[in-house]
Structure formats: structure tokens, C-alpha cells
Design an enzyme around this catalytic site. Structure first.
Site, PDB file in Angstrom:
ATOM      1  N   ILE A   7       0.916  -1.324   0.088  1.00 22.32           N
ATOM      2  CA  ILE A   7       0.102   0.003  -0.048  1.00 22.32           C
ATOM      3  C   ILE A   7       0.970   1.365   0.181  1.00 22.32           C
ATOM      4  CG2 ILE A   7      -1.937  -1.155   1.108  1.00 22.32           C
ATOM      5  CD1 ILE A   7      -1.254   0.098   3.655  1.00 22.32           C
ATOM      6  N   LYS A  28       4.992  -1.849   8.156  1.00 22.90           N
ATOM      7  CA  LYS A  28       6.367  -1.147   7.508  1.00 22.90           C
ATOM      8  C   LYS A  28       7.335  -2.393   7.689  1.00 22.90           C
ATOM      9  CE  LYS A  28       9.036   3.123   7.159  1.00 22.90           C
ATOM     10  NZ  LYS A  28       9.220   4.370   7.631  1.00 22.90           N
ATOM     11  N   ASP A 125       9.839  15.984   7.741  1.00 19.02           N
ATOM     12  CA  ASP A 125       9.242  15.467   6.463  1.00 19.02           C
ATOM     13  C   ASP A 125       7.791  15.736   6.458  1.00 19.02           C
ATOM     14  OD1 ASP A 125       9.534  14.896   3.816  1.00 19.02           O
ATOM     15  OD2 ASP A 125       9.712  12.357   4.394  1.00 19.02           O
ATOM     16  N   LYS A 127       4.517  16.686   4.586  1.00 19.15           N
ATOM     17  CA  LYS A 127       3.890  16.710   3.456  1.00 19.15           C
ATOM     18  C   LYS A 127       2.834  15.816   3.363  1.00 19.15           C
ATOM     19  CE  LYS A 127       6.998  12.944   1.709  1.00 19.15           C
ATOM     20  NZ  LYS A 127       8.033  12.462   0.799  1.00 19.15           N
ATOM     21  N   ASN A 130       2.626  12.050   3.752  1.00 21.92           N
ATOM     22  CA  ASN A 130       2.796  11.447   5.089  1.00 21.92           C
ATOM     23  C   ASN A 130       1.881  11.752   6.006  1.00 21.92           C
ATOM     24  OD1 ASN A 130       5.161  10.408   4.541  1.00 21.92           O
ATOM     25  ND2 ASN A 130       6.700  11.953   5.134  1.00 21.92           N
ATOM     26  N   ASP A 143       4.920   7.970   9.271  1.00 24.82           N
ATOM     27  CA  ASP A 143       6.331   7.995   8.615  1.00 24.82           C
ATOM     28  C   ASP A 143       7.283   9.047   9.379  1.00 24.82           C
ATOM     29  OD1 ASP A 143       8.677   7.462   7.372  1.00 24.82           O
ATOM     30  OD2 ASP A 143       7.696   7.534   5.450  1.00 24.82           O
ATOM     31  N   THR A 162      11.669  16.516   2.188  1.00 26.80           N
ATOM     32  CA  THR A 162      11.428  16.767   0.906  1.00 26.80           C
ATOM     33  C   THR A 162      11.617  18.045  -0.058  1.00 26.80           C
ATOM     34  OG1 THR A 162       9.660  14.924   1.116  1.00 26.80           O
ATOM     35  CG2 THR A 162       9.517  16.127  -0.873  1.00 26.80           C
TER      36      THR A 162
END
Length: 264
Positions: A7, A28, A125, A127, A130, A143, A162
Site C-alpha cells: 500500500i 512497514k 518531512d 507533506k 505523510n 512515517d 522533501t
């Protein structure tokens, strides 16, 4: 535990939906690092696990457990499964999305980030990819591969995250603190407002230190967007870190804005 379909995929592993005693979970799977990556990947993985274990908040993905295999098999981090997918899927889709809902999404993210900052954790990070959504539409941060603790005496200089969402001080290799997350959050707000890829929406250049051209950005904002929502985003992406608001201030502002914004 039985792995099902893939996924998602990130820098350090692949995410699968899995069955855990009849319950859907997200797993994960982090493969064993190669020789050249051993030390850095190990640091990021251990930090992620430590943060997931220690944090509990309605706007953070919930940690369930860890399955550690042999050195060759790597590690599996078991998390709650969120069926709504990531925020980017919603933003870049064609479904109607009113401003009340967009402000609520922004508030969910701010609440999760305020909690992390209260625990002296920088996310690094932030964004739309996430941010996951549950069946009720609540947004949860996921994440934590780049997350780390910080203190007033020590500010990191590692460049990670990112590019499109990264604060200027990180790109320029300067010491940074939690206000770098606020910059990323501001970029996210404009992705939420415009429903466009922020990398294309807000070009930045080395010539001016990766500063956002606010005048150009204003021309890209839909005419029906609440003015104060735009101004909040602009405050968050100030070039000078000290001029950006804290997430506690952002939460207070968004709650007031929701009261005067018509429901969808």
C-alpha cells in the site's frame, strides 16, 4: 500475521496491509541495510521506533508493535491501518472539498505537530504523502523516519526531508529548530488551498536563498478562499524562522477561523 497487498513505499521500506488476528493493520517492512548504508539507516530506524513507542495522540498513527527477524530479514513495524489513504489522494482528486473541511484538515495536522513539538521532536518531512486519513476523515501523521529530538542547546544541520516542502535554512545547511516544521506546514496549507502540487505552485531559487515570492503566490490563490487562511499560510512560510508562528498559536487561530467558516 499475514501480509496482503503493498500500500505504500518510502525511503527506508515498503508498507503492506496485513491481517493480525482478524484486524487490518499496516506493516512497514524495513529490509536489512546494505554495507554502505548501515550506520545512517540504522540510526533513522531506531529513532523512528523510539518515537513511535513513546508518542500517543489522536492525530498520530498508532504504534502496535515490532517484529524483528534475522539480520538479513530486517524489521517489521506494525501500525494501525488507515483506510482513507494519504491526503494527497484527496487533494488531487476531483471530489468536492469545501474550505471548512480544508481548515479542519489543517487543524488536525497542527494538533499532531504541536504534540510532537511539546515532546521536543522535529518531524522534518511534513507533506501530504505523510498524512493519512481514517474512515471518519481525521488526519494522522505517519512515517517518522526523519523525525528526531532537539534541544535549545543543540540544533541539527542534517539536510533531510522533501525539497518542495523544505525550509530555506535546511536547504542552505544552517542549524535549524522546530520552526522548520512550521515552514513545511505553510507549504502544505497552500497545497490544501489550491489543490495543486506545491513544487509547481511555489518555485524557489538559490539566488534569493529559497525565499517564497509572496506576491506571485497570491495570484495563484482561488478567489473564494478565506483571506485569513491565506494569511496564516504566508506567516508560516516566512524566510526568517523567528517570524513564523508556533503550532499552539496556529491551533488557536484555526479554531477561531472554523467558527466563522460555513460548514460544507
Amino acid at each position: 500475521m499475514t501480509l496482503k497487498e503493498e500500500i505504500g513505499k518510502g525511503g527506508f521500506g515498503t508498507v503492506y496491509r496485513a491481517d493480525y488476528f482478524g484486524i487490518d493493520v499496516a506493516v512497514k517492512h524495513i529490509s536489512a541495510p546494505g554495507d554502505e548504508e548501515d550506520e545512517m539507516q540504522e540510526i533513522f530506524i531506531r529513532r523512528e521506533i523510539a518515537i513511535l513507542k513513546s508518542c500517543r495522540h489522536p492525530n498520530l498513527v498508532s504504534f502496535i508493535g515490532i517484529v524483528e527477524g534475522s539480520e538479513k530479514e530486517g524489521v517489521q513495524i506494525v501500525l494501525e491501518f488507515l483506510p482513507g489513504g494519504d491526503l494527497g489522494r484527496l487533494l488531487f482528486g476531483k471530489d468536492h472539498l469545501g474550505y471548512y473541511t480544508r481548515i479542519k484538515i489543517s487543524l488536525d495536522v497542527a494538533c499532531g505537530m504541536a504534540y510532537l513539538h511539546s515532546r521536543n521532536i522535529i518531524f522534518r518531512d511534513l507533506k501530504s504523502e505523510n498524512l493519512l486519513m481514517d474512515e471518519s476523515g481525521r488526519v494522522k501523521i505517519c512515517d517518522f523516519g526523519f523525525a528526531r529530538t532537539f534541544s535549545k542547546r543543540y540544533r541539527p544541520t542534517t539536510q533531510c526531508g522533501t525539497d518542495e516542502f523544505m525550509a530555506p535554512e535546511i536547504i542552505l545547511g544552517k542549524p535549524y529548530d522546530q520552526s522548520s516544521d512550521v515552514f513545511s506546514y505553510g507549504m502544505l496549507i497552500f497545497e490544501i488551498i489550491t489543490r495543486r502540487d506545491v513544487g509547481k505552485l511555489i518555485p524557489r531559487h538559490v539566488q534569493n536563498g529559497y525565499k517564497v515570492d509572496e506576491s506571485h503566490l497570491r495570484t495563484q490563490i482561488p478567489s473564494d478562499c478565506p483571506k485569513h487562511f491565506v494569511e496564516l499560510g504566508l506567516l508560516c512560510i516566512k524566510w526568517e524562522p523567528k517570524r513564523r508562528p508556533t503550532f499552539i498559536q496556529i491551533i488557536d487561530f484555526l479554531k477561531k477561523l472554523m467558527k466563522v467558516t460555513p460548514k460544507d
